[in-house]
Design a protein around this motif. Structure first.
Motif, PDB file in Angstrom:
ATOM      1  N   ASP A 196      40.775  62.390  -4.574  1.00 36.65           N
ATOM      2  CA  ASP A 196      41.097  61.519  -4.905  1.00 36.65           C
ATOM      3  C   ASP A 196      41.678  60.249  -4.144  1.00 36.65           C
ATOM      4  O   ASP A 196      42.296  58.920  -4.131  1.00 36.65           O
ATOM      5  CB  ASP A 196      42.597  61.793  -5.673  1.00 36.65           C
ATOM      6  CG  ASP A 196      42.483  63.425  -6.744  1.00 36.65           C
ATOM      7  OD1 ASP A 196      42.065  62.837  -7.128  1.00 36.65           O
ATOM      8  OD2 ASP A 196      42.839  63.693  -6.888  1.00 36.65           O
ATOM      9  N   GLN A 197      41.121  60.895  -2.945  1.00 37.24           N
ATOM     10  CA  GLN A 197      41.569  59.634  -1.980  1.00 37.24           C
ATOM     11  C   GLN A 197      40.526  58.241  -1.798  1.00 37.24           C
ATOM     12  O   GLN A 197      39.989  58.162  -2.432  1.00 37.24           O
ATOM     13  CB  GLN A 197      41.645  59.900  -0.519  1.00 37.24           C
ATOM     14  CG  GLN A 197      42.441  60.556   0.519  1.00 37.24           C
ATOM     15  CD  GLN A 197      43.601  59.922   0.077  1.00 37.24           C
ATOM     16  OE1 GLN A 197      44.489  59.803  -0.602  1.00 37.24           O
ATOM     17  NE2 GLN A 197      44.099  59.997   0.937  1.00 37.24           N
ATOM     18  N   SER A 198      41.293  57.038  -1.602  1.00 39.79           N
ATOM     19  CA  SER A 198      40.313  55.533  -2.069  1.00 39.79           C
ATOM     20  C   SER A 198      39.395  55.628  -0.708  1.00 39.79           C
ATOM     21  O   SER A 198      39.577  55.927   0.469  1.00 39.79           O
ATOM     22  CB  SER A 198      41.090  54.887  -1.053  1.00 39.79           C
ATOM     23  OG  SER A 198      40.610  53.289  -1.113  1.00 39.79           O
ATOM     24  N   ALA A 235      39.613  51.840   1.694  1.00 42.61           N
ATOM     25  CA  ALA A 235      40.705  52.783   2.592  1.00 42.61           C
ATOM     26  C   ALA A 235      40.091  53.586   4.248  1.00 42.61           C
ATOM     27  O   ALA A 235      40.707  53.102   4.698  1.00 42.61           O
ATOM     28  CB  ALA A 235      42.172  53.015   1.544  1.00 42.61           C
ATOM     29  N   SER A 236      39.416  54.950   3.317  1.00 48.49           N
ATOM     30  CA  SER A 236      39.382  55.253   4.230  1.00 48.49           C
ATOM     31  C   SER A 236      38.194  54.498   5.668  1.00 48.49           C
ATOM     32  O   SER A 236      38.106  54.876   6.639  1.00 48.49           O
ATOM     33  CB  SER A 236      38.288  56.575   3.836  1.00 48.49           C
ATOM     34  OG  SER A 236      39.464  57.155   2.906  1.00 48.49           O
ATOM     35  N   GLN A 290      47.556  55.641   3.950  1.00 45.62           N
ATOM     36  CA  GLN A 290      46.958  55.990   2.611  1.00 45.62           C
ATOM     37  C   GLN A 290      48.134  57.009   2.809  1.00 45.62           C
ATOM     38  O   GLN A 290      48.070  57.523   4.013  1.00 45.62           O
ATOM     39  CB  GLN A 290      45.352  56.267   2.340  1.00 45.62           C
ATOM     40  CG  GLN A 290      45.162  55.406   2.219  1.00 45.62           C
ATOM     41  CD  GLN A 290      43.207  55.878   2.094  1.00 45.62           C
ATOM     42  OE1 GLN A 290      43.032  56.741   0.430  1.00 45.62           O
ATOM     43  NE2 GLN A 290      42.679  56.339   2.556  1.00 45.62           N
TER      44      GLN A 290
END
Length: 376
Positions: free
Chosen positions: A132-134, A137-138, A144
């Motif tokens: 579910d992480q961006s 952004a990663s 995060q």
């Protein structure tokens, strides 16, 4: 052996401010040790997941990720060392960030892309906890609430914050002001950490993290290591190693989970700082011979650090499928073989990915100053 190929991008650090430059093979050796510690930390997790009848990697190795703390101190030492003589010019800050970005990001993006590919093509092979992480952004190393897609990338988020602050210092400060700026940063970090507490935005958590104290300690060592009497160097080096192991043993007995971050920074950061200070002063004075294999691991430590999670995940699944995961000798064989495969994979990644990335930017023979500044 002390001789190294002139083609390595991770060549031992050369300090430019001395009449006879100081070349530190010990920095490479400590990088190799730090990377291997992180490998053992993740190996313990996989052994517990796929192995039977108890773990050979005991509770102490639950804190082998203290190799990260050693990496942070080393990074601080290297950054203040290579920035010597470049303060007070904004264009130097831009050059610094460009070099740091090219040093860190392309290989990190490559391994992050592997995670994305696994999520799309083989979802069962990827860590579902972070799906579910961006993705953006990663890739950008933006903080995060959870870890980035490539889990070890959390340390690079702290590195990027340190690089940004160093760039500001290079652009606007004088070199003589740097010790006070580092001490002021340490005081501001402790104040913010005490005042903000939990539940703050991820970027604020990074900015107020006591882990910054480890970068600061390394930075101060980079400024003042020459002032240490030579007779203290080896005792500090050995004392740092003993204290680091003692901290791991203490935490294994006292904490079922990892301690608060400030306690971690003190328990691991202080021994790491003693290790770095003692190592560079001892090497500069005594010029000891260091194992060529350990130096080779140090050369490829960044590739090893980024890529070992893929190797460990694959070997763990193969180990489970083989059925040879019960007897202690089978555990020992799995651990030894996986470490070897991780080291080989890291070296291949360094040789065929990391090194060509650095060569690609060289359109002409670099100056001595550029070579010195490109070190890490």
């Amino acid at each position: 052996m002390r001789g190294r190929s002139s083609t390595t991008t991770n060549r031992p650090l050369q300090i430019p401010r001395m009449t006879r430059p100081a070349t530190f093979f010990s920095i490479q050796a400590l990088r190799g040790i730090a990377a291997l510690m992180v490998v053992l930390f993740h190996l313990r997790i996989v052994e517990g997941k796929y192995g039977q009848d108890g773990n050979l990697l005991g509770a102490m190795f639950a804190y082998a990720d203290s190799g990260v703390d050693l990496f942070f101190v080393l990074s601080g030492f290297v950054m203040t060392s290579i920035a010597a003589g470049s303060y007070g010019l904004p264009r130097n800050a831009g050059d610094f960030l460009a070099r740091r970005g090219w040093r860190v990001l392309p290989l990190y993006w490559f391994y992050t892309t592997l995670v994305v590919a696994l999520m799309l093509l083989m979802p069962g092979m990827a860590n579902s906890a972070y799906q579910d992480q961006s993705i953006l952004a990663s890739y950008l190393l933006w903080p995060q609430a959870q870890l980035p897609l490539l889990t070890v990338g959390w340390t690079l988020i702290h590195e990027a914050f340190f690089y940004l602050l160093m760039a500001v210092a290079i652009a606007f400060a004088r070199e003589r002001q740097l010790p006070w700026l580092l001490l002021g940063w340490a005081a501001a970090t402790l104040l913010a950490h005490g005042m903000l507490g939990a539940g703050i935005a991820p970027w604020a958590a990074v900015a107020s993290s006591p882990l910054s104290l480890e970068f600061i300690a390394g930075g101060l060592i980079g400024l003042y290591w020459r002032r240490l009497p030579v007779g203290f160097a080896l005792p500090l080096l050995l004392g740092g190693a003993v204290l680091l192991v003692a901290a791991m043993l203490h935490l294994a007995a006292a904490y079922p989970e990892h301690p608060p971050v400030l306690r971690r920074a003190l328990l691991f950061g202080v021994p790491a700082a003693l290790l770095v200070l003692g190592a560079v002063r001892w090497e500069h004075a005594r010029q000891p011979r260091l194992p060529a294999l350990l130096l080779a691991v140090g050369d490829s430590s960044y590739s090893l650090y980024l890529g070992h999670v893929f190797v460990i995940s694959a070997t763990g699944r193969l180990w489970q499928a083989s059925g040879l995961n019960h007897a202690p000798w089978q555990h020992a064989l799995f651990i030894a073989l996986t470490v070897v495969v991780c080291v080989i994979a890291g070296w291949l990644s360094w040789r065929w990915l990391e090194l060509p990335l650095h060569r690609w930017t060289r359109t002409r023979k670099p100056s001595a100053r550029t070579l010195q500044a490109a070190q890490e």
